[in-house]
Enzyme design. Structure first.
Site, short mmCIF file in Angstrom:
data_model
loop_
_atom_site.label_atom_id
_atom_site.label_comp_id
_atom_site.label_asym_id
_atom_site.label_seq_id
_atom_site.Cartn_x
_atom_site.Cartn_y
_atom_site.Cartn_z
N ASP A 44 -9.51 4.41 14.79
CA ASP A 44 -10.60 3.99 13.91
C ASP A 44 -10.78 2.48 13.87
O ASP A 44 -11.12 1.91 12.83
CB ASP A 44 -10.40 4.53 12.48
N LYS A 47 -13.89 1.31 18.13
CA LYS A 47 -13.98 1.19 19.59
C LYS A 47 -15.38 1.52 20.09
O LYS A 47 -15.86 0.95 21.06
CB LYS A 47 -12.97 2.15 20.26
N GLY A 51 -13.41 11.00 16.25
CA GLY A 51 -14.81 10.99 15.80
C GLY A 51 -15.48 9.67 16.11
O GLY A 51 -14.88 8.62 15.91
N HIS A 52 -16.67 9.70 16.65
CA HIS A 52 -17.41 8.46 16.77
C HIS A 52 -18.89 8.67 16.51
O HIS A 52 -19.43 9.73 16.78
CB HIS A 52 -17.18 7.75 18.12
N THR A 53 -19.49 7.66 15.92
CA THR A 53 -20.91 7.73 15.59
C THR A 53 -21.64 6.79 16.54
O THR A 53 -21.26 5.64 16.68
CB THR A 53 -21.12 7.25 14.13
N ARG A 63 4.17 24.21 30.50
CA ARG A 63 3.68 24.91 31.70
C ARG A 63 3.18 26.32 31.41
O ARG A 63 3.35 27.23 32.19
CB ARG A 63 4.77 24.93 32.79
N GLN A 75 -8.22 7.34 19.56
CA GLN A 75 -7.05 7.03 18.70
C GLN A 75 -6.53 5.60 18.96
O GLN A 75 -7.29 4.76 19.38
CB GLN A 75 -5.95 8.09 18.86
N THR A 84 -0.37 11.26 17.42
CA THR A 84 -1.10 12.29 18.13
C THR A 84 -0.29 12.63 19.39
O THR A 84 0.76 12.03 19.65
CB THR A 84 -2.55 11.84 18.44
N THR A 98 -14.00 10.19 10.14
CA THR A 98 -15.23 10.71 10.74
C THR A 98 -15.12 12.21 10.99
O THR A 98 -16.08 12.96 10.82
CB THR A 98 -15.50 10.03 12.11
N PRO A 138 -10.31 10.08 2.77
CA PRO A 138 -10.24 8.63 2.51
C PRO A 138 -9.07 8.05 3.29
O PRO A 138 -7.99 8.65 3.35
CB PRO A 138 -9.99 8.53 1.00
P1 IMP Z 1 -3.91 15.19 15.82
O1 IMP Z 1 -4.37 14.24 16.86
O2 IMP Z 1 -5.02 15.99 15.21
O3 IMP Z 1 -2.78 16.05 16.30
O4 IMP Z 1 -3.31 14.33 14.61
C1 IMP Z 1 -2.11 13.61 14.74
C2 IMP Z 1 -2.20 12.28 14.01
O5 IMP Z 1 -3.16 11.45 14.64
C3 IMP Z 1 -2.66 12.40 12.56
O6 IMP Z 1 -1.99 11.41 11.80
C4 IMP Z 1 -4.13 12.11 12.63
O7 IMP Z 1 -4.64 11.64 11.40
C5 IMP Z 1 -4.15 11.04 13.70
N1 IMP Z 1 -5.43 10.98 14.42
C6 IMP Z 1 -5.92 11.83 15.34
N2 IMP Z 1 -7.12 11.44 15.78
C7 IMP Z 1 -7.40 10.29 15.14
C8 IMP Z 1 -8.50 9.38 15.23
O8 IMP Z 1 -9.46 9.54 15.99
N3 IMP Z 1 -8.41 8.30 14.41
C9 IMP Z 1 -7.36 8.08 13.60
N4 IMP Z 1 -6.32 8.88 13.49
C10 IMP Z 1 -6.34 9.99 14.27
#
Ligand code: IMP
Length: 443
Positions: free
Chosen positions: A12, A15, A39-41, A141, A227, A242, A307, A312
């Site tokens: 976030d 980017k 998420g991106h807008t 696998r 991310q 992630t 997004t 929050p």
């Molecule tokens: P996952 O990617 O859904 O497995 O989430 C794992 C961790 O990555 C969590 O803490 C999510 O909040 C964080 N996360 C995943 N995607 C995003 C993103 O696009 N922005 C910020 N945090 C993310």
């Protein structure tokens, strides 16, 4: 030539605005990791598009590739493509045959495991999109790849092996009931149809081969990281991460373009002028306790709500050890600093300049999250800068920034050892001061 865009913090960082700005010079925009957790807008022609999987360049008429390092939920993919088409666009998106498919049972398992972990405070606060369980199956696998959807017999073999295991995990390990997401026939019917649609629309590619040919023909590739570095599976704050590599190395393994090619290009780290975090885990520079009002103010002003999930976000001061770590892991050739306007008008601006751990000064992040949680930030104060007409500043360029803001930016650039290519001073595409275009630098 290639330009790789990497999140320097916790995701976030904004980017998308830079992918927009520099994507104009790209022929192809490529995602190399993650899935519909990003998420991106995108705002184009006065229209706003919310995307989580389709590369944002596809809205602007570029070819969008989902590389082999991505995990693809076909339901999301087709929903996003159909919505874009209903709104009059003609997106050209191709999916790597080596990319893994997020199956309905992955999403169910994501929820079950997060719930189970919450008793021990180990849940990552995932987006619930099935990302982790899909990457688990890839490494184990037993995953299903996009290419497998193209052959109904292969698809059936894969499902018959994996689905009974998943069902057993739900029923025998967690003592829950496995629903239709674990029904082999239903899954086969839906995903064989996905395969037919992908084939009819000519949407699958051997991504590395395709991109290699494009590079030979002189195309510009923009690798769009999702991310951020501190939630990278290897270099992030494990286990609150992630399950992929948002760092620049992922641009190579996640696309099939060699590291020497990616390394000849530019790697731009995107930095938010403060920290935000949607998930769980420690955050040394977090504004909490007595600073909660300040966090609320920044959250509202910066629109810091997820997004994908609407949650929050937690807020903190810029964490500079985190940036030094990010710059090294990805080898930044330049940075862009976003949301500088959000910090305007404060009484004082601070950053976490270093950490104190066991009485020692640390310039970068320790390797374990438990040690990171013990770090006390050593804060450094900056003179505040006032609210100004940011649109006018964006027009006039870097020198029009208030002095305090310039001092702040110079400090950040020095600490990460990379020049500033752009500064974001507002949410609109035009509210970005561009100092350099990375595609021009590699040209
Ligand atoms: P996952 O990617 O859904 O497995 O989430 C794992 C961790 O990555 C969590 O803490 C999510 O909040 C964080 N996360 C995943 N995607 C995003 C993103 O696009 N922005 C910020 N945090 C993310």
């Amino acid at each position: 030539m290639t330009v790789t865009i990497v999140g320097s913090q916790l995701g976030d960082e904004g980017k998308g605005a830079l992918v927009d700005l520099w994507g104009g010079n790209a022929d192809i925009v490529v995602r190399y990791q993650g899935g519909d957790n990003a998420g991106h807008t995108v705002v184009e022609g006065g229209e706003e598009y919310k995307l989580s999987l389709v590369p944002s360049g596809a809205v602007r008429g570029k070819v969008g590739i989902l590389g082999n390092g991505c995990v693809v939920n076909p339901r999301t993919l087709f929903d996003e493509l159909d919505t874009l088409r209903e709104r009059g666009l003609d997106p050209d998106v191709r999916v790597a045959r080596r990319a893994h498919v997020i199956m309905p049972y992955h999403r169910v398992l994501d929820g079950i495991e997060e719930e189970a972990k919450s008793d021990d405070d180990l849940e990552a606060g995932t987006t619930g999109r099935g990302i982790g369980p899909t990457y688990e199956d890839k490494v184990g696998r037993r995953g299903i790849r996009v290419g497998d959807l193209l052959d109904p017999d292969v698809l059936r073999d894969r499902l018959e092996y994996v689905v009974p295991q998943k069902r057993a995990i739900v029923e025998d390990v967690f003592g829950l009931e496995a629903g239709e997401e674990f029904d082999i026939d239903a899954l086969h019917e839906e995903f064989a149809a996905v395969g037919r649609r992908l084939a009819e629309e000519n949407m699958t590619v051997n991504a590395g081969d395709f991109l290699g040919n494009e590079l030979d023909d002189g195309s510009n590739l923009l690798f769009e990281g999702a991310q951020g570095t501190s939630i990278d599976i290897d270099h992030g704050i494990y286990p609150y991460v992630t399950s992929s590599n948002p760092t620049a190395g992922g641009a190579s393994t996640g696309t099939g373009v060699g590291p020497t090619v990616v390394g000849q290009g530019e790697v731009v780290g995107i930095v938010k002028a403060y920290l935000s975090r949607v998930g769980t885990g420690p955050l040394p520079t977090e504004l909490d306790g007595a600073d909660e009002d300040l966090a609320d103010y920044i959250r509202e002003k910066g629109g810091e709500f997820g997004t994908v999930t609407g949650r929050p976000r937690r807020i903190g001061w810029l964490d500079v050890p985190m940036l030094r770590h990010a710059a090294r892991v990805s080898g930044f050739t330049g940075i862009a600093v976003n949301h500088l306007d959000v910090l305007a008008g404060l009484d004082e601006v601070k950053v976490g300049d270093a950490y104190e751990l066991d009485g020692e000064r640390l310039e970068t992040m320790p390797a374990t999250t438990e040690r990171w949680a013990e770090c006390e930030p050593i804060l450094k104060s900056f003179d505040p800068w006032p609210e100004v007409d940011w649109a006018a500043v964006a027009d006039d360029g870097y020198d029009a920034l208030p002095d305090g803001a310039q001092t702040y930016l110079d400090y950040v650039s020095d600490e990460v050892g990379a020049p500033i290519y752009a500064v974001g001073v507002g949410p609109d595409r035009a509210e970005t001061i561009e100092l350099a275009d990375p595609f021009e630098r590699t040209a």
